[in-house]
Design a protein around this motif. Structure first.
Motif, PDB file in Angstrom:
ATOM      1  N   LYS A 117       0.845  -1.205   0.000  1.00 55.71           N
ATOM      2  CA  LYS A 117       0.000   0.000   0.000  1.00 55.71           C
ATOM      3  C   LYS A 117       0.880   1.254   0.000  1.00 55.71           C
ATOM      4  O   LYS A 117       0.638   2.197  -0.765  1.00 55.71           O
ATOM      5  N   ARG A 118       1.902   1.239   0.846  1.00 52.93           N
ATOM      6  CA  ARG A 118       2.821   2.392   0.911  1.00 52.93           C
ATOM      7  C   ARG A 118       3.559   2.570  -0.419  1.00 52.93           C
ATOM      8  O   ARG A 118       3.714   3.681  -0.917  1.00 52.93           O
ATOM      9  N   GLN A 119       3.991   1.459  -0.961  1.00 54.36           N
ATOM     10  CA  GLN A 119       4.750   1.528  -2.217  1.00 54.36           C
ATOM     11  C   GLN A 119       3.891   2.044  -3.373  1.00 54.36           C
ATOM     12  O   GLN A 119       4.385   2.751  -4.246  1.00 54.36           O
ATOM     13  N   ILE A 120       2.616   1.701  -3.341  1.00 56.12           N
ATOM     14  CA  ILE A 120       1.710   2.228  -4.385  1.00 56.12           C
ATOM     15  C   ILE A 120       1.555   3.737  -4.202  1.00 56.12           C
ATOM     16  O   ILE A 120       1.630   4.507  -5.161  1.00 56.12           O
ATOM     17  N   LYS A 121       1.365   4.127  -2.950  1.00 53.62           N
ATOM     18  CA  LYS A 121       1.196   5.551  -2.640  1.00 53.62           C
ATOM     19  C   LYS A 121       2.441   6.344  -3.059  1.00 53.62           C
ATOM     20  O   LYS A 121       2.338   7.438  -3.605  1.00 53.62           O
ATOM     21  N   ASP A 122       3.600   5.774  -2.794  1.00 55.67           N
ATOM     22  CA  ASP A 122       4.874   6.448  -3.132  1.00 55.67           C
ATOM     23  C   ASP A 122       5.260   6.246  -4.601  1.00 55.67           C
ATOM     24  O   ASP A 122       6.364   6.605  -5.012  1.00 55.67           O
ATOM     25  N   LYS A 123       4.392   5.602  -5.334  1.00 56.29           N
ATOM     26  CA  LYS A 123       4.609   5.346  -6.779  1.00 56.29           C
ATOM     27  C   LYS A 123       5.829   4.461  -7.050  1.00 56.29           C
ATOM     28  O   LYS A 123       6.464   4.551  -8.098  1.00 56.29           O
ATOM     29  N   LYS A 124       6.150   3.645  -6.074  1.00 59.93           N
ATOM     30  CA  LYS A 124       7.242   2.682  -6.282  1.00 59.93           C
ATOM     31  C   LYS A 124       6.691   1.403  -6.918  1.00 59.93           C
ATOM     32  O   LYS A 124       7.434   0.593  -7.455  1.00 59.93           O
ATOM     33  N   LEU A 125       5.403   1.240  -6.803  1.00 62.96           N
ATOM     34  CA  LEU A 125       4.723   0.117  -7.468  1.00 62.96           C
ATOM     35  C   LEU A 125       3.549   0.666  -8.250  1.00 62.96           C
ATOM     36  O   LEU A 125       2.874   1.595  -7.788  1.00 62.96           O
ATOM     37  N   THR A 126       3.294   0.086  -9.389  1.00 58.04           N
ATOM     38  CA  THR A 126       2.138   0.542 -10.166  1.00 58.04           C
ATOM     39  C   THR A 126       1.166  -0.611 -10.408  1.00 58.04           C
ATOM     40  O   THR A 126       1.577  -1.781 -10.482  1.00 58.04           O
ATOM     41  N   LEU A 127      -0.088  -0.235 -10.515  1.00 62.83           N
ATOM     42  CA  LEU A 127      -1.117  -1.251 -10.757  1.00 62.83           C
ATOM     43  C   LEU A 127      -0.985  -1.803 -12.174  1.00 62.83           C
ATOM     44  O   LEU A 127      -0.528  -1.094 -13.074  1.00 62.83           O
ATOM     45  N   HIS A 128      -1.422  -3.028 -12.344  1.00 61.56           N
ATOM     46  CA  HIS A 128      -1.262  -3.682 -13.652  1.00 61.56           C
ATOM     47  C   HIS A 128      -2.498  -3.534 -14.535  1.00 61.56           C
ATOM     48  O   HIS A 128      -2.851  -4.432 -15.272  1.00 61.56           O
ATOM     49  N   LYS A 129      -3.147  -2.380 -14.414  1.00 61.47           N
ATOM     50  CA  LYS A 129      -4.429  -2.226 -15.114  1.00 61.47           C
ATOM     51  C   LYS A 129      -4.301  -2.329 -16.628  1.00 61.47           C
ATOM     52  O   LYS A 129      -5.258  -2.654 -17.313  1.00 61.47           O
ATOM     53  N   ASP A 130      -3.129  -2.020 -17.135  1.00 60.11           N
ATOM     54  CA  ASP A 130      -2.979  -2.017 -18.594  1.00 60.11           C
ATOM     55  C   ASP A 130      -2.297  -3.261 -19.138  1.00 60.11           C
ATOM     56  O   ASP A 130      -2.044  -3.343 -20.333  1.00 60.11           O
ATOM     57  N   ASP A 131      -1.967  -4.200 -18.294  1.00 64.85           N
ATOM     58  CA  ASP A 131      -1.305  -5.380 -18.870  1.00 64.85           C
ATOM     59  C   ASP A 131      -2.165  -6.639 -18.738  1.00 64.85           C
ATOM     60  O   ASP A 131      -3.223  -6.641 -18.110  1.00 64.85           O
ATOM     61  N   ALA A 132      -1.676  -7.687 -19.348  1.00 69.09           N
ATOM     62  CA  ALA A 132      -2.479  -8.909 -19.492  1.00 69.09           C
ATOM     63  C   ALA A 132      -2.783  -9.610 -18.171  1.00 69.09           C
ATOM     64  O   ALA A 132      -3.706 -10.411 -18.092  1.00 69.09           O
ATOM     65  N   SER A 133      -2.022  -9.285 -17.146  1.00 70.86           N
ATOM     66  CA  SER A 133      -2.250  -9.973 -15.869  1.00 70.86           C
ATOM     67  C   SER A 133      -3.415  -9.374 -15.072  1.00 70.86           C
ATOM     68  O   SER A 133      -3.854  -9.955 -14.075  1.00 70.86           O
ATOM     69  N   TYR A 134      -3.915  -8.216 -15.501  1.00 68.30           N
ATOM     70  CA  TYR A 134      -5.026  -7.568 -14.781  1.00 68.30           C
ATOM     71  C   TYR A 134      -6.243  -8.500 -14.776  1.00 68.30           C
ATOM     72  O   TYR A 134      -6.702  -8.936 -15.839  1.00 68.30           O
ATOM     73  N   ALA A 135      -6.728  -8.805 -13.589  1.00 70.50           N
ATOM     74  CA  ALA A 135      -7.739  -9.857 -13.450  1.00 70.50           C
ATOM     75  C   ALA A 135      -9.147  -9.411 -13.832  1.00 70.50           C
ATOM     76  O   ALA A 135     -10.032 -10.249 -13.997  1.00 70.50           O
ATOM     77  N   CYS A 136      -9.346  -8.099 -13.950  1.00 76.32           N
ATOM     78  CA  CYS A 136     -10.717  -7.610 -14.091  1.00 76.32           C
ATOM     79  C   CYS A 136     -11.112  -7.220 -15.514  1.00 76.32           C
ATOM     80  O   CYS A 136     -12.203  -6.691 -15.722  1.00 76.32           O
ATOM     81  N   VAL A 137     -10.242  -7.464 -16.481  1.00 73.87           N
ATOM     82  CA  VAL A 137     -10.618  -7.109 -17.855  1.00 73.87           C
ATOM     83  C   VAL A 137     -11.538  -8.194 -18.425  1.00 73.87           C
ATOM     84  O   VAL A 137     -11.434  -9.365 -18.055  1.00 73.87           O
ATOM     85  N   PRO A 138     -12.435  -7.799 -19.334  1.00 75.50           N
ATOM     86  CA  PRO A 138     -13.454  -8.744 -19.794  1.00 75.50           C
ATOM     87  C   PRO A 138     -12.918 -10.069 -20.326  1.00 75.50           C
ATOM     88  O   PRO A 138     -13.474 -11.116 -20.036  1.00 75.50           O
ATOM     89  N   HIS A 139     -11.797 -10.043 -21.065  1.00 77.95           N
ATOM     90  CA  HIS A 139     -11.347 -11.306 -21.653  1.00 77.95           C
ATOM     91  C   HIS A 139     -10.864 -12.280 -20.577  1.00 77.95           C
ATOM     92  O   HIS A 139     -10.776 -13.473 -20.808  1.00 77.95           O
ATOM     93  N   ARG A 140     -10.542 -11.762 -19.414  1.00 79.41           N
ATOM     94  CA  ARG A 140     -10.146 -12.664 -18.333  1.00 79.41           C
ATOM     95  C   ARG A 140     -11.338 -13.047 -17.456  1.00 79.41           C
ATOM     96  O   ARG A 140     -11.331 -14.057 -16.790  1.00 79.41           O
ATOM     97  N   ILE A 141     -12.336 -12.192 -17.461  1.00 81.17           N
ATOM     98  CA  ILE A 141     -13.507 -12.472 -16.639  1.00 81.17           C
ATOM     99  C   ILE A 141     -14.318 -13.618 -17.252  1.00 81.17           C
ATOM    100  O   ILE A 141     -14.872 -14.447 -16.559  1.00 81.17           O
ATOM    101  N   GLY A 142     -14.358 -13.648 -18.575  1.00 79.75           N
ATOM    102  CA  GLY A 142     -15.252 -14.600 -19.227  1.00 79.75           C
ATOM    103  C   GLY A 142     -16.554 -13.894 -19.494  1.00 79.75           C
ATOM    104  O   GLY A 142     -16.678 -12.686 -19.295  1.00 79.75           O
TER     105      GLY A 142
END
Lengths: 265, 173
Positions: B146-171
């Motif tokens: 959580k801290r690392q996300i806040k400090d921008k040391k980690l970024t969410l994977h919203k734009d890559d294939a591992s993102y679990a919530c995109v339609p092609h992965r949801i089914g």
């Protein structure tokens, strides 16, 4: 063979007695039929009583015509035993050497047929926990959707065959990233189907005569490892392990006779 | 004789425990290894206490119909600490379970959940393994992420294939 005997509550000695035609029980081939005598306490008494049933209690759940591991009922009159003195043998698809050579991991997958969940919360079949370990899943209970173990089963089969499973192999849909995608499934290929909140993964072992149904061997199919019949259309992806050539494979067609023999309705 | 019994007892105790500990250790390691991925590939992660479980019946699913029917389980949970997503006191989320998988293993108690939001803004568990046990080492790792996300040391994977919530992965939705 020991595992088969334990799974069916029998013993190697009893199996040997029931199969005099098989000289070496350690050399049985995929597709070969085996008579497994039922344990004495399960044998029905003569002269009435309800005939015991085998396999699923609810054969139509999910609309899948499921093949349990107990299907063919054999009778060997030369021993003077009644039909009910035998457990039905495991239904195994008829495959030839070419199939097994092209997908050697299937021998191990077929050997797991019958492994089932332990009933009750916070309990697990130690075998299924081994599947979990192969997929690096932390579950301690083998029941329920959150512990669905189809991916773990495939991971275990791959690992036992020295093939590295996909990362996060406990998630069925992750298997789409495994090996090579194939357009036409062949024996032993891994099929993946997706749905909201999960999916399913299993090995394909055959198709129906009309090509509209696939026979899939997988874990967590009615809470056990077994072969089930699914509509072809529900499978969105098939993959084949890396360094194995899917083009040499083919998909066996199971005859009408075989399908009927497989049902336990 | 008593001494012999004591020796046998101690031998059995010490000879059995390392193996069990090893099993537990590897499970803990597997769960710990999943924390970062779970947080970065979903829309919401929090430490929650399940307060209500309601089986809603079979969800409408155009592809499933009567085959592989899905059962929807609705959870209501109190949020104890959130690691990603909007701060709130309670949350409702759904789990989709195939009938054949059974309902005996439903989630209870305190745990860490990582969730996706569907088109109607409802939260749901995207797949197996998005629930983690509320162990201290895992909670600490989640706080660190959580801290690392806040400090921008980690970024969410919203734009890559591992993102679990995109339609092609949801089914199919």
């Amino acid at each position: 063979m020991t595992r088969i005997a334990i799974q069916h509550g029998s013993s190697i000695l009893e199996i040997r007695k029931a199969n005099p035609g098989i000289k070496d029980l350690s050399q049985i081939a995929v597709g070969q039929m085996l008579i497994i005598p039922r344990p004495a306490q399960q044998r029905p008494t003569f002269g009435g009583g309800k005939r015991p049933t085998y396999g699923r209690e609810n054969p139509k759940v999910c609309g899948l015509l499921t093949y349990t591991s107990h299907i063919l009922r054999l009778f060997n009159s030369s021993f003077g035993w009644d039909l009910d003195d035998f457990l039905p043998t495991a239904w195994l698809p008829t495959v030839n050497d070419k199939h097994t050579k092209n997908a050697p991991w299937m021998k191990m997958a077929l050997g797991e047929i019958g492994v089932s969940e332990k009933k009750g919360m916070h309990k697990a079949n130690p075998r299924i926990l081994k599947y979990f370990k192969a997929s690096k899943f932390w579950g301690k209970d083998d029941s329920g959707g959150k512990n669905a173990w189809c991916g773990s089963f495939v991971a275990w089969v791959m690992q036992e065959n020295k093939i590295k499973p996909v990362e996060k192999a406990y998630r069925a849909k992750e298997w789409k990233n495994f090996g090579n995608k194939i357009n036409e499934p062949v024996y032993g290929a891994i099929g993946i189907k997706s749905r909201k909140g999960g999916g399913h993964v299993a090995f394909i072992v055959g198709k129906s005569k009309d090509g509209k149904k696939y026979f899939m061997l997988g874990g967590n199919q009615q809470d056990k490892v077994q072969i089930s019949e699914y509509p072809k259309k529900v499978w969105d992806t098939f993959v084949f392990p890396p360094n194995h050539d899917a083009t040499k494979g083919e998909l066996p067609v199971h005859s009408e006779k075989g399908e009927k023999a497989g049902r336990e309705d | 004789m008593r001494l012999f019994g004591l020796v046998v007892f101690l031998f059995l105790s010490f000879s059995c425990s390392p193996e069990n500990d090893g099993e537990e250790d590897s499970k803990a390691e597997f769960a710990l290894a999943a924390v970062e991925d779970n947080i970065l590939t979903t829309d919401y992660t929090a430490l929650v206490e399940i307060i209500k479980v309601n089986v809603e019946g079979i969800a409408e699913d155009s592809t499933a119909k009567n085959d592989e029917a899905l059962v929807t389980v609705k959870y209501t949970a109190r949020i104890l600490e959130s690691y990603l997503g909007q701060e709130q006191k309670t949350i409702e989320f759904r789990e989709y379970v195939e009938k054949s998988e059974g309902l005996s293993g439903l989630s209870r108690g305190v745990l860490i959940v990582s969730l996706c939001k569907d088109k109607a803004d409802n939260y749901y568990l995207p797949d197996i393994g998005y629930e983690l046990p509320a162990q201290n080492v895992i909670l600490e790792r989640a706080k660190k992420i959580k801290r690392q996300i806040k400090d921008k040391k980690l970024t969410l994977h919203k734009d890559d294939a591992s993102y679990a919530c995109v339609p092609h992965r949801i089914g199919p939705e």
